[in-house]
Motif scaffolding. Structure first.
Motif, PDB file in Angstrom:
ATOM      1  N   VAL A  61       0.842  -1.205   0.000  1.00 22.10           N
ATOM      2  CA  VAL A  61       0.000   0.000   0.000  1.00 22.10           C
ATOM      3  C   VAL A  61       0.875   1.252   0.000  1.00 22.10           C
ATOM      4  N   ALA A  62       1.937   1.242   0.813  1.00 22.05           N
ATOM      5  CA  ALA A  62       2.833   2.401   0.856  1.00 22.05           C
ATOM      6  C   ALA A  62       3.461   2.656  -0.510  1.00 22.05           C
ATOM      7  N   ALA A  63       3.822   1.589  -1.226  1.00 20.74           N
ATOM      8  CA  ALA A  63       4.391   1.753  -2.566  1.00 20.74           C
ATOM      9  C   ALA A  63       3.371   2.356  -3.529  1.00 20.74           C
ATOM     10  N   CYS A  64       2.098   1.975  -3.370  1.00 16.65           N
ATOM     11  CA  CYS A  64       1.034   2.573  -4.195  1.00 16.65           C
ATOM     12  C   CYS A  64       0.939   4.074  -3.951  1.00 16.65           C
ATOM     13  N   PHE A  65       0.955   4.477  -2.685  1.00 13.52           N
ATOM     14  CA  PHE A  65       0.854   5.895  -2.363  1.00 13.52           C
ATOM     15  C   PHE A  65       2.109   6.647  -2.803  1.00 13.52           C
ATOM     16  N   ASP A  66       3.267   5.985  -2.685  1.00 16.71           N
ATOM     17  CA  ASP A  66       4.502   6.627  -3.113  1.00 16.71           C
ATOM     18  C   ASP A  66       4.460   6.913  -4.611  1.00 16.71           C
ATOM     19  N   ALA A  68       1.710   7.399  -6.339  1.00 23.47           N
ATOM     20  CA  ALA A  68       0.759   8.494  -6.518  1.00 23.47           C
ATOM     21  C   ALA A  68       1.421   9.840  -6.231  1.00 23.47           C
ATOM     22  N   LEU A  69       2.287   9.874  -5.226  1.00 22.64           N
ATOM     23  CA  LEU A  69       2.999  11.109  -4.907  1.00 22.64           C
ATOM     24  C   LEU A  69       3.997  11.458  -6.004  1.00 22.64           C
ATOM     25  N   SER A 115      -6.385  10.041  -0.461  1.00 21.15           N
ATOM     26  CA  SER A 115      -7.303  10.304   0.647  1.00 21.15           C
ATOM     27  C   SER A 115      -7.230   9.249   1.748  1.00 21.15           C
ATOM     28  N   ASP A 116      -6.688   8.064   1.436  1.00 20.99           N
ATOM     29  CA  ASP A 116      -6.638   6.984   2.414  1.00 20.99           C
ATOM     30  C   ASP A 116      -5.274   6.849   3.089  1.00 20.99           C
ATOM     31  N   LEU A 117      -4.429   7.875   2.975  1.00 20.83           N
ATOM     32  CA  LEU A 117      -3.083   7.807   3.539  1.00 20.83           C
ATOM     33  C   LEU A 117      -3.074   7.481   5.032  1.00 20.83           C
ATOM     34  N   ARG A 118      -4.034   8.036   5.755  1.00 14.03           N
ATOM     35  CA  ARG A 118      -4.031   7.862   7.208  1.00 14.03           C
ATOM     36  C   ARG A 118      -4.330   6.433   7.650  1.00 14.03           C
ATOM     37  N   GLY A 126       3.729   8.506   8.540  1.00 13.02           N
ATOM     38  CA  GLY A 126       4.437   9.763   8.741  1.00 13.02           C
ATOM     39  C   GLY A 126       5.363  10.109   7.591  1.00 13.02           C
ATOM     40  N   GLN A 127       6.037   9.099   7.046  1.00 13.13           N
ATOM     41  CA  GLN A 127       6.944   9.339   5.932  1.00 13.13           C
ATOM     42  C   GLN A 127       6.196   9.849   4.700  1.00 13.13           C
ATOM     43  N   LEU A 128       5.063   9.212   4.404  1.00 16.90           N
ATOM     44  CA  LEU A 128       4.311   9.592   3.215  1.00 16.90           C
ATOM     45  C   LEU A 128       3.611  10.938   3.397  1.00 16.90           C
ATOM     46  N   ILE A 129       3.054  11.164   4.585  1.00 20.07           N
ATOM     47  CA  ILE A 129       2.424  12.461   4.837  1.00 20.07           C
ATOM     48  C   ILE A 129       3.465  13.573   4.778  1.00 20.07           C
TER      49      ILE A 129
END
Length: 402
Positions: A61-66, A68-69, A115-118, A126-129
């Motif tokens: 999931v973190a890789a997905c958000f990364d 997206a960033l 929107s689902d980062l939290r 914390g790293q992604l935020i």
């Protein structure tokens, strides 16, 4: 081509397939519902193949958000090339529409919505935020500032509205044919540039010192639940934490509700009731429909920014609900949005609202209201009245009105 290079490319291609599948599942069902097994099924691999790339679900999931960033970073970088605020905002919105058009035509894959980062645990959250906030600060600087408190406050309000408006476009843009995205983009930009109210319209109720905080009393049980879900996400707002904040036992929680899904649904129902009350109270006060919309908006922005008030439940919680319940909640949300659109149509007719696209404007207003909760700490620093006025003016008069 060496064998090592071919192997590396194959590895990266398979990793991208896994991330594409995971991002689609996060967007449709949320982080909570994602499982390694579902991702494996989506790409036709075994679970061991997935865990070869990502040992745990949280890392996937973190890789997905990364990723997206990464895309957000690229789009902001393109906008930063423009010479002034209006052209930077225009470029940012146009680039997002172009990207969503490619996604709709199957030419590009969607990335996970941020929107689902939290929903992630520390330290990944914390790293992604932290990375997101770095990009957010760059968007604030789309607007030049003389360093004064007023200009800094305007930068914050404008950047927040712009980013959330664009983040939530995938929720309503599929209502349009991709061939019409150019027209939709033009209409949204007109709203962001010039706002909802006519040029020179009196800012009734927006003057500092004239704002009144409405009665914000509510159930302590739901208020605690909404605050925790908004801050920590569904996963982080455990029954234990909710019970502890209220000073009751877990047994008392289950006396009120059967489970957390029922709790989220109750929180949405309460939030919709607050919006409905604000709309109807503004209508009961009478006057031009533009003034009615301003009154409803101020009442709800107050609720979102006031530290003593129970806020609206963030839309991100929709992903946590079972599909049948989520559909009911979305239907209610559409009715409320349609009511705002109706007020705008009446305002266009009586001249108190500019000739804008009411459906696009109503969607943007709902996002603007829902997103305001994130600025509570900012409002505490600015002062509640100043924050309310600055935030509302950015929507009502446009992102460039001084």
């Amino acid at each position: 081509m060496t064998p090592a290079t071919a192997e590396t490319r194959q590895y990266l291609a398979k990793r991208e397939r896994i991330l594409d599948a995971a991002a689609a599942l996060v967007n449709s069902s949320g982080v909570r519902a994602l499982s390694i097994a579902d991702v494996a099924d989506s790409v036709g691999l075994g679970t061991t193949s997935i865990t070869y790339y990502f040992r745990r679900k949280e890392l996937l999931v973190a890789a997905c958000f990364d990723r997206a960033l990464d895309r957000l970073d690229r789009l902001v970088s393109l906008a930063e090339q423009e010479p002034d605020a209006e052209r930077r905002v225009t470029r940012y919105v146009e680039e997002n529409f172009a990207m969503l058009g490619r996604v709709a035509r199957g030419e590009e894959t969607p990335v996970a919505r941020l929107s689902d980062l939290r929903a992630l645990d520390e330290p990944l959250r914390g790293q992604l935020i932290g990375r997101y906030l770095t990009i957010y600060r760059r968007v604030r600087h789309f607007w030049d500032s003389d360093g004064s408190p007023l200009q800094r406050a305007r930068q914050t309000a404008r950047a927040h509205i712009l980013l959330d408006t664009v983040f939530w476009m995938p929720a309503w843009l599929p209502l349009y044919d991709p061939r019409d995205y150019g027209r939709v983009c033009h209409r949204l930009l007109e709203l962001l540039r010039h706002g909802l109210l006519p040029a020179g319209a009196p800012a009734a109720g927006l003057e500092t010192g004239s704002l009144q905080v409405p009665d914000l009393a509510t159930s302590p049980f739901l208020a605690a639940a909404i605050r925790l879900i908004n801050t920590r996400g569904y996963k982080g707002a455990s029954v234990d934490l909710i019970a502890a904040e209220l000073g009751v036992t877990k047994g008392s929680f289950y006396h009120h509700l059967d489970g957390k899904d029922d709790l989220v649904q109750a929180c949405f129902e309460q939030s919709f009731q607050w919006i409905d009350d604000a709309q109807r109270q503004a209508d009961a006060a009478g006057g031009p429909h533009g003034e009615r919309l301003v009154k409803a908006m101020l009442s709800l922005v107050t609720r979102q920014l006031s530290p003593s008030a129970a806020p609206l439940l963030r839309n991100i919680a929709l992903h946590t609900l079972p599909q049948a319940i989520s559909a009911q909640v979305m239907a209610k949300s559409r009715r409320i949005t349609a009511r705002f659109a109706g007020t705008m149509i009446d305002g266009i007719t009586d001249g108190s609202i500019r000739p804008i696209d009411p459906w696009i404007a109503a969607q943007t207003l709902m996002v603007t209201l829902n997103a305001a909760y994130e600025l509570r700490h900012w409002a505490a620093r600015c002062g509640l009245e100043n924050a309310m006025a600055t935030y509302a003016q950015a929507f009502l008069f446009g992102l460039f009105n001084e």
